[in-house]
Design a protein around this motif. Structure first.
Motif, PDB file in Angstrom:
ATOM      1  N   GLU A 458       0.838  -1.215   0.000  1.00 30.29           N
ATOM      2  CA  GLU A 458       0.000   0.000   0.000  1.00 30.29           C
ATOM      3  C   GLU A 458       0.870   1.262   0.000  1.00 30.29           C
ATOM      4  OE1 GLU A 458      -3.164   2.227   2.986  1.00 30.29           O
ATOM      5  OE2 GLU A 458      -2.942   0.031   3.115  1.00 30.29           O
ATOM      6  N   LYS A 459       1.907   1.266   0.842  1.00 34.31           N
ATOM      7  CA  LYS A 459       2.805   2.425   0.920  1.00 34.31           C
ATOM      8  C   LYS A 459       3.539   2.652  -0.398  1.00 34.31           C
ATOM      9  CE  LYS A 459       5.499   3.351   4.315  1.00 34.31           C
ATOM     10  NZ  LYS A 459       6.559   3.141   5.330  1.00 34.31           N
ATOM     11  N   GLN A 460       4.003   1.556  -1.001  1.00 37.34           N
ATOM     12  CA  GLN A 460       4.725   1.666  -2.272  1.00 37.34           C
ATOM     13  C   GLN A 460       3.820   2.230  -3.368  1.00 37.34           C
ATOM     14  OE1 GLN A 460       8.157   0.598  -3.443  1.00 37.34           O
ATOM     15  NE2 GLN A 460       8.322   1.319  -1.347  1.00 37.34           N
ATOM     16  N   VAL A 461       2.579   1.757  -3.414  1.00 39.08           N
ATOM     17  CA  VAL A 461       1.632   2.257  -4.429  1.00 39.08           C
ATOM     18  C   VAL A 461       1.336   3.733  -4.191  1.00 39.08           C
ATOM     19  CG1 VAL A 461      -0.714   2.043  -5.357  1.00 39.08           C
ATOM     20  CG2 VAL A 461       0.625  -0.015  -4.883  1.00 39.08           C
ATOM     21  N   GLY A 464       3.552   5.929  -5.784  1.00 39.10           N
ATOM     22  CA  GLY A 464       3.518   5.902  -7.253  1.00 39.10           C
ATOM     23  C   GLY A 464       4.047   4.629  -7.876  1.00 39.10           C
ATOM     24  N   ARG A 465       4.361   3.623  -7.054  1.00 40.70           N
ATOM     25  CA  ARG A 465       4.938   2.375  -7.572  1.00 40.70           C
ATOM     26  C   ARG A 465       3.855   1.310  -7.789  1.00 40.70           C
ATOM     27  NH1 ARG A 465       7.827   5.742  -8.523  1.00 40.70           N
ATOM     28  NH2 ARG A 465       9.220   6.680  -6.994  1.00 40.70           N
ATOM     29  N   GLN A 466       4.279   0.142  -8.261  1.00 35.35           N
ATOM     30  CA  GLN A 466       3.367  -0.980  -8.519  1.00 35.35           C
ATOM     31  C   GLN A 466       3.936  -2.269  -7.926  1.00 35.35           C
ATOM     32  OE1 GLN A 466       3.385   0.536 -12.753  1.00 35.35           O
ATOM     33  NE2 GLN A 466       1.584  -0.794 -12.837  1.00 35.35           N
ATOM     34  N   ALA A 467       3.078  -3.289  -7.861  1.00 34.72           N
ATOM     35  CA  ALA A 467       3.491  -4.547  -7.223  1.00 34.72           C
ATOM     36  C   ALA A 467       2.902  -5.759  -7.940  1.00 34.72           C
ATOM     37  CB  ALA A 467       3.057  -4.561  -5.761  1.00 34.72           C
ATOM     38  N   TYR A 468       3.660  -6.860  -7.888  1.00 38.99           N
ATOM     39  CA  TYR A 468       3.175  -8.172  -8.318  1.00 38.99           C
ATOM     40  C   TYR A 468       2.925  -9.021  -7.074  1.00 38.99           C
ATOM     41  CZ  TYR A 468       5.534  -7.341 -12.897  1.00 38.99           C
ATOM     42  OH  TYR A 468       5.965  -6.858 -14.103  1.00 38.99           O
ATOM     43  N   VAL A 469       1.883  -9.845  -7.113  1.00 35.86           N
ATOM     44  CA  VAL A 469       1.697 -10.891  -6.097  1.00 35.86           C
ATOM     45  C   VAL A 469       1.540 -12.203  -6.868  1.00 35.86           C
ATOM     46  CG1 VAL A 469       0.288 -11.790  -4.218  1.00 35.86           C
ATOM     47  CG2 VAL A 469       0.591  -9.312  -4.473  1.00 35.86           C
ATOM     48  N   ILE A 470       2.400 -13.163  -6.596  1.00 35.38           N
ATOM     49  CA  ILE A 470       2.397 -14.431  -7.330  1.00 35.38           C
ATOM     50  C   ILE A 470       1.790 -15.538  -6.476  1.00 35.38           C
ATOM     51  CG2 ILE A 470       3.801 -16.145  -8.543  1.00 35.38           C
ATOM     52  CD1 ILE A 470       3.793 -13.348  -9.828  1.00 35.38           C
ATOM     53  N   CYS A 471       0.828 -16.256  -7.051  1.00 29.95           N
ATOM     54  CA  CYS A 471       0.232 -17.421  -6.389  1.00 29.95           C
ATOM     55  C   CYS A 471       0.649 -18.667  -7.169  1.00 29.95           C
ATOM     56  CB  CYS A 471      -1.286 -17.344  -6.388  1.00 29.95           C
ATOM     57  SG  CYS A 471      -1.942 -15.912  -5.519  1.00 29.95           S
ATOM     58  N   LEU A 496      -6.895  -3.566   0.634  1.00 32.68           N
ATOM     59  CA  LEU A 496      -6.239  -2.324   0.219  1.00 32.68           C
ATOM     60  C   LEU A 496      -7.276  -1.218  -0.001  1.00 32.68           C
ATOM     61  CD1 LEU A 496      -3.665  -3.796  -2.327  1.00 32.68           C
ATOM     62  CD2 LEU A 496      -3.203  -3.038   0.011  1.00 32.68           C
ATOM     63  N   PRO A 497      -6.864   0.035   0.054  1.00 31.40           N
ATOM     64  CA  PRO A 497      -7.799   1.145  -0.193  1.00 31.40           C
ATOM     65  C   PRO A 497      -8.439   1.034  -1.586  1.00 31.40           C
ATOM     66  CG  PRO A 497      -5.737   1.965   0.712  1.00 31.40           C
ATOM     67  CD  PRO A 497      -5.516   0.517   0.414  1.00 31.40           C
ATOM     68  N   PRO A 498      -9.693   1.521  -1.746  1.00 33.54           N
ATOM     69  CA  PRO A 498     -10.413   1.361  -3.018  1.00 33.54           C
ATOM     70  C   PRO A 498      -9.765   2.075  -4.200  1.00 33.54           C
ATOM     71  CG  PRO A 498     -11.669   2.714  -1.465  1.00 33.54           C
ATOM     72  CD  PRO A 498     -10.527   2.131  -0.700  1.00 33.54           C
ATOM     73  N   VAL A 546       7.732  -4.066  -6.161  1.00 36.69           N
ATOM     74  CA  VAL A 546       7.493  -5.122  -5.164  1.00 36.69           C
ATOM     75  C   VAL A 546       7.087  -6.417  -5.861  1.00 36.69           C
ATOM     76  CG1 VAL A 546       6.213  -5.840  -3.105  1.00 36.69           C
ATOM     77  CG2 VAL A 546       6.706  -3.415  -3.470  1.00 36.69           C
ATOM     78  N   MET A 547       7.739  -7.503  -5.486  1.00 35.64           N
ATOM     79  CA  MET A 547       7.360  -8.847  -5.918  1.00 35.64           C
ATOM     80  C   MET A 547       7.117  -9.655  -4.651  1.00 35.64           C
ATOM     81  SD  MET A 547       6.891 -11.411  -7.992  1.00 35.64           S
ATOM     82  CE  MET A 547       7.330 -10.788  -9.600  1.00 35.64           C
TER      83      MET A 547
END
Length: 674
Positions: A458-461, A464-471, A496-498, A546-547
């Motif tokens: 959330e802080k990274q976004v 202004g950044r982005q993140a991957y979450v891998i399942c 996460l916030p809307p 973020v990964m």
């Protein structure tokens, strides 16, 4: 022998088998199990472990319920064991279960156990009476890779029939089998499908891996001989403009990149055709070297083509090259050719290629289709992780009158193995990262860290950044792989916030939909992308920092390193969070290797030490090579033995009959991938 000659296989069923790559009865014999299911003693519910297939004996304590989630039908039952402890059992898309099982039934339930909101759930359990289960205990049941419409039982029945109808041909000379202690082919094939015990499996597997490597190496040696005979029809010299392009890149090439570039220049200006492997770790800067080679070709008045693994990456390459051409005011016309283009767009692009007006062509596998004709193709580059078989290489040769070829790979393979695996290619290694690249900060944590990880994303976004979450893709629920990712994405969106857009990506989506999602992520329309390993290759998003990998213990370290390579591509500090879902110490120990180093070659060698010989049920390590059963990292010794065996035959240190020689050198090249 045609599949339709087997009992129970008609035209419709034959098409289902075809989708799995099975076209003949012979193909069935080499359609190897993915793993083996061994039935063990049922355990008490309090002794269950997460992320394992286990059996419990229990009583259904209420009538089963049926609910719907989108297109998914979910049946649920509640079970109690003799101590009074309970567990929920869940079946997906099997509504008939509600009519088969009833309140009060006492059975053995066997399925995949996982944790969900603090309690254990057993998924897709099969049910047995005590007598039925007793008969299965100790057996090694083959479990095959499946496609839609194909069941494990269908494959099992077909394989058993195949053995009764066929006697496989022996393709390894007797003297070689004796020297390397290899089982005969008939025994090996039978024991790979129906091993009575682990030792049977290991002996059979060694033989089949050896044969796969043996025939692969022979094919490469033949290809190398052809390459050595071929004369360079495209002698290319470094144009003056290129020095100016390098000087104005906006960054300085590393010593390793410059060394590789010098090797390429020497190749393309010599009398021999270039066939070169550019091997470099994730983020080492292989692509810019390839772009320099393509510009050189175009400035020499000939054509260059670059194949990317996905449309999104092809478009990114195209945009980068177009920008570079414009910035340097070069008289070069780039073109792109990908599957999602309209028929008219494809036709117009093909006309540009055939006329020679397109100097640099970027695309996917569409580049080697029959209707694509080149004017004067001088160089073919295949991008990292793109499987490019010998047959495809020959197709390109025919299209371009022996063009130079460059294969790029980010799979970390020790040099000794790379020399064998890329036997027909010269090797350049880019072994340093570009200056200014910040090392990725890694952490290995348990599931209790998950809320902190969400807060960090959330802080990274917000910055202004982005993140991957891998399942991970899980064995028990492959049929609903997408649902796992969708469910996780929904849960994460709720946390996460809307204003943070969370979306998902998985392998069962159509290519067009995948491309749309990847493009939306690349343009920051999606801030958090929940995905399976489909993102391992195929998109470059410098803004992603973020990964986060769920159940990281289920992946091979080489694959985790590839995933980690999706971040750290921009100027901002990047982070990788590996969540050990099993909580096991040995899994944490293995994942700590990633914590210690960002060097793919070190990681691969350390992983190999930890896994040890005979650990063949883990995740395949060397994804660039599409072998049916072998894995060059896990099977490094067998690979070296196979190469030695080929040397013995070529040096005439072992004697083989003419019949044996004919079988050895009759190799179907379309099945050899490098």
């Amino acid at each position: 022998m045609k599949l339709k000659e087997l009992n129970g296989i008609g035209e419709k069923t034959e098409k289902i088998f075809n989708r799995a790559g099975i076209y003949s009865v012979e193909d069935l014999l080499t359609y190897y199990p993915r793993y083996y299911d061994t039935y063990e003693q049922p355990v008490l519910i309090r002794n269950l472990e997460a992320d394992k297939t286990q059996a419990v004996r229990g009583k259904i304590v209420r009538e089963l319920s049926l609910r719907r989630v989108r297109k998914l039908q979910i049946v649920e039952a509640y079970i109690r064991d003799e101590e009074g402890n309970g567990i929920k059992a869940v079946w997906f898309n099997a509504p008939y279960i509600k009519n088969v099982l009833h309140h009060g039934d006492i059975l053995i339930f066997r399925g995949y156990v996982h944790e969900n909101r603090g309690t254990y759930v057993i998924d897709q359990p099969k049910t047995f009476s005590s007598d039925q289960y007793q008969k299965k205990m100790g057996e090694m049941q083959p479990v095959y890779p499946l496609v839609s419409g194909l069941t494990n039982n269908m494959v099992l029945k077909a394989v058993k029939q195949a053995f009764s109808l066929l006697s496989p041909k022996e393709k390894i000379p007797l003297e070689i089998r004796k020297k390397f202690n290899l089982q005969d082919i008939e025994g090996a094939l039978h024991n790979i499908h129906f091993p009575k015990e682990n030792n049977d499996f290991h002996i059979a597997r060694k033989r089949l891996v050896f044969e796969e490597f043996f025939r692969f190496i022979i094919t490469l040696r033949e290809l190398k001989q052809q390459n050595e005979i071929a004369r360079n029809q495209h002698i290319l010299h470094e144009p003056e403009e290129l020095k100016r392009i390098i000087a104005h890149l906006g960054f300085q090439l590393t010593n390793a990149q410059m060394r590789t570039w010098e090797e390429i220049k020497k190749d393309i200006s010599s009398e021999k055709v270039m066939n070169r492997l550019i091997q470099g770790d994730v983020g080492s800067g292989k692509t810019i070297v390839a772009v320099l080679a393509l510009l050189t070709v175009a400035l020499n008045g000939e054509q260059g083509a670059m194949m990317a693994p996905t449309e999104v990456l092809a478009r990114q390459h195209f945009e980068y090259i177009t920008e570079l051409i414009s910035k340097n005011e070069l008289n070069i016309t780039p073109a792109i050719l990908v599957g999602s283009m309209t028929a008219r767009e494809k036709r117009e692009t093909c006309e540009l290629i055939a006329s020679g007006k397109a100097d640099i062509i970027i695309g996917t596998h569409a580049l080697i289709q029959e209707n694509v004709l080149y004017h004067n193709l001088a160089l073919v580059v295949t991008d990292e992780q793109h499987r490019f078989g010998v047959k495809q290489r020959e197709t390109i040769f025919e299209k371009g009158n022996y063009p130079h070829t460059m294969v790029m790979s980010a799979t970390p393979i020790p040099r000794t193995l790379a020399i064998i695996m890329y036997g027909d290619l010269d090797i350049s290694i880019i072994d340093e990262l570009p200056s200014g690249r910040k090392p990725i900060a890694n952490c290995v944590v348990g599931t209790e860290y998950r809320p902190k990880a969400y807060h960090f994303i959330e802080k990274q976004v917000q910055e202004g950044r982005q993140a991957y979450v891998i399942c991970p893709t899980v064995e028990y629920s492959e049929a609903v792989e997408g649902e796992n990712v969708i469910e996780y994405a929904e849960k994460l969106q709720a946390v996460l916030p809307p204003d943070i857009k969370v979306d998902f990506l998985h392998g069962r989506m159509k290519a067009k939909e995948k491309n749309q999602k990847m493009e939306a992520f690349a343009e920051n329309q999606i801030q958090v992308l929940v995905s399976t390993t489909v993102v391992e290759v195929g998109v470059n998003v410098p803004n992603a920092t973020v990964m986060m990998v769920e159940n990281a213990e289920r992946f091979g370290l080489a694959q985790l390193h590839q995933l980690r390579g999706r971040v750290g591509r921009g100027g901002n500090q990047s982070y990788c969070i590996f969540i050990n879902g099993s909580g096991k110490k040995d899994a944490s120990q293995r994942l700590e290797i990633l914590n210690q180093s960002n060097d793919g070659f070190f990681i691969a060698s350390e992983d190999l030490k930890l896994r040890g010989p005979g650990d063949f049920f883990g995740v395949r390590q060397s994804g660039d090579f599409e072998f049916k059963i072998g894995d060059i990292m896990n099977d490094a010794k067998v690979l070296k033995d196979a190469a030695h065996a080929v040397d013995l035959i070529e040096n005439k240190e072992v004697s083989i009959s003419e019949e044996e020689r004919a079988l050895i050198y009759n190799v179907d090249k379309k099945n050899i991938n490098i």
